[in-house]
Design a protein around this motif. Sequence first.
Motif, PDB file in Angstrom:
ATOM      1  N   UNK A 156       0.810  -1.588  -0.075  1.00 33.94           N
ATOM      2  CA  UNK A 156      -0.400   0.223   0.098  1.00 33.94           C
ATOM      3  C   UNK A 156       1.095   1.583   0.146  1.00 33.94           C
ATOM      4  N   UNK A 157       2.085   1.101   0.493  1.00 37.05           N
ATOM      5  CA  UNK A 157       2.628   2.567   0.637  1.00 37.05           C
ATOM      6  C   UNK A 157       4.092   3.017  -0.507  1.00 37.05           C
ATOM      7  N   UNK A 158       3.809   1.633  -1.289  1.00 39.97           N
ATOM      8  CA  UNK A 158       4.997   1.611  -2.296  1.00 39.97           C
ATOM      9  C   UNK A 158       4.775   1.678  -3.607  1.00 39.97           C
ATOM     10  N   UNK A 167      -1.062   2.382   5.751  1.00 42.31           N
ATOM     11  CA  UNK A 167      -1.760   1.465   6.398  1.00 42.31           C
ATOM     12  C   UNK A 167      -1.878   1.094   7.555  1.00 42.31           C
ATOM     13  N   UNK A 168      -2.701   0.703   8.121  1.00 47.39           N
ATOM     14  CA  UNK A 168      -2.842  -0.411   9.069  1.00 47.39           C
ATOM     15  C   UNK A 168      -1.407   0.040  10.657  1.00 47.39           C
ATOM     16  N   UNK A 169      -0.869   1.698  10.376  1.00 45.76           N
ATOM     17  CA  UNK A 169      -0.838   2.053  11.378  1.00 45.76           C
ATOM     18  C   UNK A 169      -1.263   2.227  13.286  1.00 45.76           C
ATOM     19  N   UNK A 170      -2.318   1.985  13.346  1.00 50.28           N
ATOM     20  CA  UNK A 170      -2.920   2.083  14.617  1.00 50.28           C
ATOM     21  C   UNK A 170      -3.510   0.660  14.862  1.00 50.28           C
ATOM     22  N   UNK A 189      -7.475  -2.443  11.131  1.00 49.07           N
ATOM     23  CA  UNK A 189      -8.794  -2.700  10.477  1.00 49.07           C
ATOM     24  C   UNK A 189      -8.673  -3.643   9.479  1.00 49.07           C
ATOM     25  N   UNK A 190      -9.868  -4.139   9.495  1.00 45.68           N
ATOM     26  CA  UNK A 190     -10.444  -5.499   8.412  1.00 45.68           C
ATOM     27  C   UNK A 190     -10.760  -4.668   7.480  1.00 45.68           C
ATOM     28  N   UNK A 191     -11.670  -3.520   7.452  1.00 45.25           N
ATOM     29  CA  UNK A 191     -11.936  -3.283   6.355  1.00 45.25           C
ATOM     30  C   UNK A 191     -11.411  -1.965   5.316  1.00 45.25           C
ATOM     31  N   UNK A 192      -9.900  -1.629   6.612  1.00 43.74           N
ATOM     32  CA  UNK A 192      -8.822  -0.424   5.027  1.00 43.74           C
ATOM     33  C   UNK A 192      -8.081  -1.131   4.883  1.00 43.74           C
ATOM     34  N   UNK A 193      -7.938  -3.182   5.189  1.00 47.47           N
ATOM     35  CA  UNK A 193      -6.799  -3.846   4.661  1.00 47.47           C
ATOM     36  C   UNK A 193      -8.016  -4.089   3.677  1.00 47.47           C
ATOM     37  N   UNK A 194      -9.797  -4.176   2.996  1.00 47.31           N
ATOM     38  CA  UNK A 194     -10.192  -4.565   2.249  1.00 47.31           C
ATOM     39  C   UNK A 194      -9.644  -3.656   1.145  1.00 47.31           C
TER      40      UNK A 194
END
Length: 169
Positions: free
Chosen positions: A100-102, A108-111, A114-119
């Motif tokens: 996601x970063x590259x 993402x996944x900083x806190x 969250x599965x919705x963020x992953x989706x």
Amino acid sequence: CACDVWVAHAPSAVVAYHTRWSGVRPEDVDPETAEGLLSLPEAAALVARLARGCYLIGHGVSGDLRSLRLASTDLYGCLGVVDTAELDWGDREVNLAALADDVLGEAIQEGEHCPVEDARAAMALWLAHRAARGPPPPREVRVALDGDAAGEAALPRAVDEAGGRLEGV
């Protein structure tokens, strides 16, 4: 659409919650204390129903399907299963946060997990991969993942660039 449901598990049946990575705590899936939980067969049936006429996309989704005891033959009418962890990303690290970063320029996944963020990230990565017809160059496709107005507009535009609209987006 994103499927975000909790599956009931007896605490004694869970070997490890891996809360740091999963975001799941014992009280989240304990049928004695949590409300609105689905049984494993109910969750599997829901995923199979939602997949009809759509692509089933996720990062590590092959493992999710194994956990649900679903085979691709159980997904009648599904247009295809896309596991973004198994796509060709060239020399990149294939964990979701790194991709996601590259590729997307999104952290993402900083806190808390969250599965919705992953989706959302997995969907955006697949669209970027399709648009590039292979491993995309770094940060070529940017899709806002926070559900704001810019993100809502960016996702259909990325779908169109990938060669057509997808059902359920």
